[in-house]
Design a protein around this motif. Sequence first.
Motif, PDB file in Angstrom:
ATOM      1  N   PRO A  79       0.940  -1.282   0.110  1.00  0.00           N
ATOM      2  CA  PRO A  79       0.041   0.108  -0.174  1.00  0.00           C
ATOM      3  C   PRO A  79       0.751   1.377  -0.164  1.00  0.00           C
ATOM      4  CG  PRO A  79      -0.853  -1.522   1.618  1.00  0.00           C
ATOM      5  CD  PRO A  79       0.327  -2.002   1.144  1.00  0.00           C
ATOM      6  N   LYS A  80       2.047   1.348   0.792  1.00  0.00           N
ATOM      7  CA  LYS A  80       2.833   2.388   0.666  1.00  0.00           C
ATOM      8  C   LYS A  80       3.580   2.577  -0.507  1.00  0.00           C
ATOM      9  CE  LYS A  80       3.977   2.731   5.520  1.00  0.00           C
ATOM     10  NZ  LYS A  80       4.612   2.331   6.642  1.00  0.00           N
ATOM     11  N   ILE A  81       3.771   1.552  -1.052  1.00  0.00           N
ATOM     12  CA  ILE A  81       4.531   1.893  -2.316  1.00  0.00           C
ATOM     13  C   ILE A  81       3.738   2.284  -3.633  1.00  0.00           C
ATOM     14  CG2 ILE A  81       5.769   0.345  -4.278  1.00  0.00           C
ATOM     15  CD1 ILE A  81       7.022  -1.351  -2.435  1.00  0.00           C
ATOM     16  N   MET A  82       2.391   1.813  -3.692  1.00  0.00           N
ATOM     17  CA  MET A  82       1.391   2.148  -4.602  1.00  0.00           C
ATOM     18  C   MET A  82       1.063   3.634  -4.289  1.00  0.00           C
ATOM     19  SD  MET A  82       1.552  -0.335  -6.247  1.00  0.00           S
ATOM     20  CE  MET A  82       0.488  -0.184  -7.517  1.00  0.00           C
ATOM     21  N   ALA A  83       0.832   4.308  -3.158  1.00  0.00           N
ATOM     22  CA  ALA A  83       0.630   5.481  -2.767  1.00  0.00           C
ATOM     23  C   ALA A  83       1.624   6.381  -3.143  1.00  0.00           C
ATOM     24  CB  ALA A  83       0.239   5.662  -1.043  1.00  0.00           C
ATOM     25  N   ALA A  84       2.903   6.200  -2.912  1.00  0.00           N
ATOM     26  CA  ALA A  84       3.968   6.894  -3.389  1.00  0.00           C
ATOM     27  C   ALA A  84       3.995   6.909  -4.899  1.00  0.00           C
ATOM     28  CB  ALA A  84       5.454   6.217  -2.793  1.00  0.00           C
ATOM     29  N   LYS A  85       3.611   5.790  -5.613  1.00  0.00           N
ATOM     30  CA  LYS A  85       3.803   6.043  -6.954  1.00  0.00           C
ATOM     31  C   LYS A  85       2.853   6.807  -7.355  1.00  0.00           C
ATOM     32  CE  LYS A  85       5.496   1.899  -9.358  1.00  0.00           C
ATOM     33  NZ  LYS A  85       5.103   0.683 -10.039  1.00  0.00           N
ATOM     34  N   ARG A  86       1.434   6.731  -7.007  1.00  0.00           N
ATOM     35  CA  ARG A  86       0.475   7.503  -7.362  1.00  0.00           C
ATOM     36  C   ARG A  86       0.707   9.193  -7.363  1.00  0.00           C
ATOM     37  NH1 ARG A  86      -3.033   3.502  -5.473  1.00  0.00           N
ATOM     38  NH2 ARG A  86      -3.061   4.359  -3.501  1.00  0.00           N
ATOM     39  N   LYS A  87       1.225   9.274  -5.904  1.00  0.00           N
ATOM     40  CA  LYS A  87       1.825  10.777  -5.802  1.00  0.00           C
ATOM     41  C   LYS A  87       2.458  11.259  -6.814  1.00  0.00           C
ATOM     42  CE  LYS A  87       3.022  12.825  -1.284  1.00  0.00           C
ATOM     43  NZ  LYS A  87       3.505  12.228  -0.084  1.00  0.00           N
ATOM     44  N   ASN A  88       3.662  10.323  -7.003  1.00  0.00           N
ATOM     45  CA  ASN A  88       4.582  10.613  -8.108  1.00  0.00           C
ATOM     46  C   ASN A  88       4.105  10.848  -9.341  1.00  0.00           C
ATOM     47  OD1 ASN A  88       7.512  11.067  -8.595  1.00  0.00           O
ATOM     48  ND2 ASN A  88       7.951   8.921  -8.335  1.00  0.00           N
ATOM     49  N   SER A  89       3.334   9.821  -9.866  1.00  0.00           N
ATOM     50  CA  SER A  89       2.591  10.444 -11.269  1.00  0.00           C
ATOM     51  C   SER A  89       1.530  11.337 -11.279  1.00  0.00           C
ATOM     52  CB  SER A  89       2.191   8.761 -11.724  1.00  0.00           C
ATOM     53  OG  SER A  89       0.633   8.680 -10.945  1.00  0.00           O
ATOM     54  N   ALA A  90       1.101  11.709 -10.222  1.00  0.00           N
ATOM     55  CA  ALA A  90       0.150  13.070 -10.085  1.00  0.00           C
ATOM     56  C   ALA A  90       1.039  14.130 -10.344  1.00  0.00           C
ATOM     57  CB  ALA A  90      -0.480  13.083  -8.750  1.00  0.00           C
ATOM     58  N   ARG A  91       2.239  14.280  -9.658  1.00  0.00           N
ATOM     59  CA  ARG A  91       3.111  15.497  -9.713  1.00  0.00           C
ATOM     60  C   ARG A  91       3.523  15.618 -11.196  1.00  0.00           C
ATOM     61  NH1 ARG A  91       7.872  14.245  -6.715  1.00  0.00           N
ATOM     62  NH2 ARG A  91       6.600  13.616  -4.967  1.00  0.00           N
ATOM     63  N   MET A  92       3.942  14.207 -11.797  1.00  0.00           N
ATOM     64  CA  MET A  92       4.318  14.310 -13.120  1.00  0.00           C
ATOM     65  C   MET A  92       3.459  15.185 -14.030  1.00  0.00           C
ATOM     66  SD  MET A  92       7.449  12.261 -13.636  1.00  0.00           S
ATOM     67  CE  MET A  92       7.168  11.248 -14.884  1.00  0.00           C
ATOM     68  N   ARG A  93       2.129  14.702 -13.640  1.00  0.00           N
ATOM     69  CA  ARG A  93       0.984  15.239 -14.687  1.00  0.00           C
ATOM     70  C   ARG A  93       0.856  16.630 -14.175  1.00  0.00           C
ATOM     71  NH1 ARG A  93      -1.646  10.454 -14.058  1.00  0.00           N
ATOM     72  NH2 ARG A  93      -2.934  10.978 -12.311  1.00  0.00           N
TER      73      ARG A  93
END
Lengths: 211, 272
Positions: free
Chosen positions: A195-209
């Motif tokens: 869950p932590k890894i996926m949350a970090a990933k989502r945050k990352n890709s949101a920032r990218m967008r």
Amino acid sequence: MADFKLSARQKSLSIWALYAIGLLPGLYAFYLGIFGGLGADPVREFEHRLGLWALRLLCLGLAVTPLRDLFKVNLIAYRRALGLLAFYYVLAHFAVYLALDRGLIFSSILGDILKRPYIMLGMLGLVLLIPLALTSNRWSIRKLGSKWNTLHKASYIILAAELLHFVLSRKSFTLEPATYTAIVLVLLGYRLIRPKIMAAKRKNSARMRAT
Amino acid sequence: AAPLTGKPTAYKVPDKLTPKKDVTTYNNFYEFGTDKSDPANNSGKFKPTPWTVEIGGLVAKPQKISIEDIMSSFTMEDRIYRMRCVEAWSMVIPWIGFPLSALLDKVEPLGSAKYVAFETVVRPDEMPGQSGFFQSINWPYVDGLRLDEARNPLTILATGLYGETLPNQNGAPLRLVVPWKYGFKGIKSIVKITLTEKQPPCTWNILAPNEYGFYANVNPKVDHPRWSQATERRIGESAGLFGGARIDTLPFNGYGEQVAGLYKGMDLTKFY
């Protein structure tokens, strides 16, 4: 990871190939067993090989998600085949135990199952695999919706139970059970931090967008 | 292995012999690896000669004795024994060896001696299981017997099997055979024998005291905590998958008449 795509036809062919290849170790062991190629204690060797392949296939099935999350290797199309193959090996392993190892003497088999923690654990894995095998079709996935995901999380319990079954059946903790224990700890431990890894990933890709 | 013959004796069970191929390829000898086929595959480099056994402790005549002296000082005998492994399989093996009591007579144990301790050789260069990253046992492998058990006529030091000297994988050049006990008591490639007053340490007992006791007498009524000891599979009864049914395990592996008296009054579920 190179982004090569299989056509739908190629994909379904490769899945059938996986079933065929996956059944080979069991068939080969049976062939060896018939012709005296399994050493001094053929029943035990056959039983162990089937059980070990079940454990390996379970590990492969539970490696699909981390491989996709962390290495972008998407093998999700093959997960059902891996799970069902594992189920077939567990069934065969159990059948060999009943018929060849215990000689179908049910009074002694029942006592064995009830008294031996490692056999109880093996049985637990087998019993839990049955509903997963029965719901391993598209219709069940649609029908059950999010419940399907919850149900199939039982695979974590199954893997843990089958690992313990394997470790406890041995006289001592040697390199082989130690290796499988390490692999299973990684596979199950990943579920805890996922869950932590996926949350970090989502945050990352949101920032990218956003940028 | 060189040819070796023993004097015929009455110590033989009527059971069918386990084929030599199985006796020499299906072994537990962790010094060469933990897989059953490891000892036969990995023991080629092992040198069973020259060999010296050191006998000491509570004895009047401590000594170092070479394997050649052992072979010439004692009368080698044929002994066909059942061998029951703690893992619930068994074999029938034609050993060649001599009573341990004959060796004990030679060194004259003192009155204070109550136990006999044994030790296996440590040679990581020749025994691949003794080196490497993952070690399941603290070497050397050690085991022991009570003095009266050691003096029982059934207890032998084996120097051969099937008409030849011991193959490396079976414990060359000298191993213990105690047919009423689980196989792991039959310590292999012995370099040291010590008479003691206190019960000596035993490798498997140290590893898992609740699973392997000092006595380790074959007992169908006392289960291993993780598996049953009521039945066993006789190795070599069937080469294929069918026909290798289990047989009942006998108390003291069928040698109760000769050894049950050693344990009179003892609770064998407690002293397992």
